[in-house]
Scaffold this motif. Structure first.
Motif, PDB file in Angstrom:
ATOM      1  N   PRO A  41      43.670  50.024  46.061  1.00 22.65           N
ATOM      2  CA  PRO A  41      44.808  49.437  45.346  1.00 22.65           C
ATOM      3  C   PRO A  41      44.964  47.940  45.636  1.00 22.65           C
ATOM      4  O   PRO A  41      45.274  47.160  44.738  1.00 22.65           O
ATOM      5  N   PHE A  42      44.717  47.542  46.878  1.00 19.96           N
ATOM      6  CA  PHE A  42      44.840  46.132  47.243  1.00 19.96           C
ATOM      7  C   PHE A  42      43.727  45.307  46.606  1.00 19.96           C
ATOM      8  O   PHE A  42      43.963  44.224  46.087  1.00 19.96           O
ATOM      9  N   ALA A  43      42.512  45.856  46.668  1.00 24.21           N
ATOM     10  CA  ALA A  43      41.371  45.120  46.125  1.00 24.21           C
ATOM     11  C   ALA A  43      41.491  44.991  44.615  1.00 24.21           C
ATOM     12  O   ALA A  43      41.140  43.959  44.039  1.00 24.21           O
ATOM     13  N   ALA A  44      42.011  46.011  43.954  1.00 24.62           N
ATOM     14  CA  ALA A  44      42.153  45.967  42.500  1.00 24.62           C
ATOM     15  C   ALA A  44      43.184  44.913  42.105  1.00 24.62           C
ATOM     16  O   ALA A  44      43.026  44.218  41.096  1.00 24.62           O
ATOM     17  N   ALA A  45      44.239  44.778  42.904  1.00 20.73           N
ATOM     18  CA  ALA A  45      45.312  43.852  42.554  1.00 20.73           C
ATOM     19  C   ALA A  45      44.928  42.401  42.831  1.00 20.73           C
ATOM     20  O   ALA A  45      45.384  41.490  42.159  1.00 20.73           O
ATOM     21  N   ASP A  46      44.082  42.172  43.813  1.00 21.05           N
ATOM     22  CA  ASP A  46      43.818  40.798  44.243  1.00 21.05           C
ATOM     23  C   ASP A  46      42.401  40.689  44.793  1.00 21.05           C
ATOM     24  O   ASP A  46      42.193  40.368  45.961  1.00 21.05           O
ATOM     25  N   PRO A  47      41.393  40.963  43.938  1.00 24.06           N
ATOM     26  CA  PRO A  47      40.020  41.094  44.454  1.00 24.06           C
ATOM     27  C   PRO A  47      39.493  39.844  45.151  1.00 24.06           C
ATOM     28  O   PRO A  47      38.772  39.961  46.137  1.00 24.06           O
ATOM     29  N   PHE A  48      39.869  38.658  44.657  1.00 29.19           N
ATOM     30  CA  PHE A  48      39.209  37.459  45.193  1.00 29.19           C
ATOM     31  C   PHE A  48      39.635  37.132  46.614  1.00 29.19           C
ATOM     32  O   PHE A  48      38.920  36.474  47.341  1.00 29.19           O
ATOM     33  N   ARG A  49      40.794  37.582  47.013  1.00 28.48           N
ATOM     34  CA  ARG A  49      41.165  37.370  48.410  1.00 28.48           C
ATOM     35  C   ARG A  49      40.876  38.598  49.270  1.00 28.48           C
ATOM     36  O   ARG A  49      40.479  38.480  50.422  1.00 28.48           O
ATOM     37  N   VAL A  50      41.067  39.794  48.685  1.00 31.60           N
ATOM     38  CA  VAL A  50      40.942  41.009  49.495  1.00 31.60           C
ATOM     39  C   VAL A  50      39.480  41.340  49.816  1.00 31.60           C
ATOM     40  O   VAL A  50      39.142  41.639  50.964  1.00 31.60           O
ATOM     41  N   VAL A  51      38.596  41.283  48.807  1.00 27.41           N
ATOM     42  CA  VAL A  51      37.217  41.738  49.054  1.00 27.41           C
ATOM     43  C   VAL A  51      36.507  40.910  50.136  1.00 27.41           C
ATOM     44  O   VAL A  51      35.957  41.478  51.080  1.00 27.41           O
ATOM     45  N   PRO A  52      36.532  39.554  50.053  1.00 31.70           N
ATOM     46  CA  PRO A  52      35.881  38.804  51.136  1.00 31.70           C
ATOM     47  C   PRO A  52      36.512  39.084  52.501  1.00 31.70           C
ATOM     48  O   PRO A  52      35.813  39.165  53.515  1.00 31.70           O
ATOM     49  N   THR A  53      37.831  39.260  52.523  1.00 28.65           N
ATOM     50  CA  THR A  53      38.503  39.498  53.800  1.00 28.65           C
ATOM     51  C   THR A  53      38.057  40.812  54.433  1.00 28.65           C
ATOM     52  O   THR A  53      37.729  40.860  55.619  1.00 28.65           O
TER      53      THR A  53
END
Lengths: 344, 97
Positions: free
Chosen positions: A264-276
């Motif tokens: 759910p977090f990655a879907a909402a804000d992939p560009f910050r969540v995925v690299p983190t």
């Protein structure tokens, strides 16, 4: 060409889905039996206890079915029930010639293609009924078996041996690189094909008797949901009520080793969540490889702790990864988000 | 529209069930009659009955692996989608039909 690759991927993933429970029962039972026994130079000595020996034998039996099941269901995914036998026999031979899981992958794909081809051979109506139960199984098994015994088995076994030697003699810096890569792969798509590739590598190596890659994978698996869940608890103002709720769910899923809790977090804000999360999982993976953590179950998260070698280091790796993930994402979120996803 | 679906992912513990829940709720929101069979690590659950299969207007396979007993759906209109697309945007998948 992409369609061929897509097809191979589907077959391999199907094989893996049937193969994982065999690794789980074999790996966990063997780990249980050996955990209670003195460790000798030649391995754990279970001769003193009939019960442990029984558990050990059952675990070995489960392991011995692993390659046939993997190859069989790869073939099954491609060509259905008639392909199961050629795949299983190919997988079994892969084990006996020492080609291991790599050979089993090849055997399964070959069996699928061969049976698929045989099914297309036009046959007179009179023989068609016996084709499915007699001709196709016999002919395809003969071909796959012969190929595995005489052509493919030996080179694949050599390749596998080289891989095994490479893994057994990794220098600390190589180990860190391997752990970093595996960890980042696990976090990258949270249960998707890249995650499954790393997961398969870990569980296949576990089947070959090397639990370390699986250890790195197991720690990396739970870092994204634990880290993001932790982030929502650390900084309540950064996250909306709904996100904090998702954070609690993510924490629970992280504890039982389900990376998908972070979706759910990655879907909402992939560009910050995925690299983190890739960063957090990579750190956890690297710590595990560096400290020699091993995992005897093809699963991750704190829930597999009983079958972990060096559990203290395992927990340290997980908490370091999760805390880094939480701090990083909260730092990144402090800046105003791009207008398209404007927060209240 | 009567829609039936089968969801399946390699590990069969999370994606399979998340996709099933999303398809049912979004489908219902859009006014469809939806039933979803899951093929996860526990095997087939909420199995589609032959009558339901023959009554369905459309079959959706949301799967990254081979579907079990695929022959049941022979002759039906089948939409194949990677399970990821359902999780990302089920509404988009359902408007494609």
């Amino acid at each position: 060409m992409p369609e061929v690759m897509e097809d191979i991927k589907k077959s391999l993933l199907t094989g893996v889905s049937y193969f994982v429970p065999f690794i789980a029962s074999g790996g966990v039972l063997l780990a249980l039996a050996t955990a209670f026994q003195p460790f000798m130079a030649a391995g754990a000595d279970v001769s003193a206890s009939p019960v442990l020996r029984l558990i050990c034998d059952i675990g070995r039996a489960s392991f011995s079915l692993m390659l046939p099941v993997l190859a069989g269901y790869i073939a099954y995914a491609r060509a259905g029930r008639p392909a199961l036998v050629a795949g299983m026999v190919g997988g079994q031979i892969s084990g006996t010639v020492g080609a291991g899981f790599l050979g089993a992958l090849v055997a399964g794909l070959l069996a699928g293609w061969i049976v698929d081809g045989l099914k297309r051979v036009p046959l007179p109506a009179a023989v068609r009924p016996v084709a499915a139960i007699l001709i196709i199984p016999v002919v395809s098994t003969l071909i796959v078996g012969a190929l595995m015994e005489c052509v493919i088995g030996a080179p694949v076994a050599t390749l596998l041996g080289l891989m095994g030697d490479g893994l057994a003699n990794t220098s600390p810096s190589d180990a860190v690189i391997l752990g970093t890569v595996l960890g980042a792969m696990i976090a990258f798509d949270m249960g998707g094909p890249i995650n499954k590739t790393a997961f398969f590598l870990g569980s296949a190596l576990l089947g070959q008797g090397n639990p370390h890659a699986m250890g790195a994978v197991a720690a990396a698996i739970c870092v994204p949901p634990l880290g993001l869940g932790l982030a929502t608890k650390l900084s309540r103002t950064t996250w909306s009520g709904k996100e904090r709720e998702a954070g609690s769910a993510a924490l629970a899923m992280g504890l039982i080793g389900i990376t998908e809790g972070a979706i759910p977090f990655a879907a909402a804000d992939p560009f910050r969540v995925v690299p983190t999360v890739c960063f957090g999982s990579a750190v956890a993976g690297a710590i595990c490889m560096l400290t020699g953590v091993g995992d005897h179950a093809p699963h991750g998260g704190p829930i597999v702790l009983p079958v972990i070698d060096r559990p203290g280091m395992y927990l340290l790796a997980i908490s370091t990864g999760a805390v880094l993930t939480a701090l990083t994402i909260n730092l990144l979120r402090r800046r105003p988000p791009p207008p398209s996803v404007s927060a209240p | 529209m009567k829609i039936i679906a089968v969801t399946a992912c390699p590990t069969g513990i999370a994606h399979t069930y998340m996709a099933a829940a999303t398809l049912s709720s979004v489908g219902r929101e859009m006014g469809h009659d939806v039933k979803v069979e899951t093929q996860g690590a526990m095997g087939i659950e909420n199995e589609l009955r032959p009558a339901e299969i023959s009554a369905a207007d459309l079959v959706i396979f949301a799967a990254d692996i081979a579907i079990e007993n695929e022959a049941r759906f022979n002759g039906k209109r089948v939409l194949h989608v990677p399970i990821r697309e359902v999780l990302k945007d089920a509404r988009k998948v359902l408007t494609r039909i």
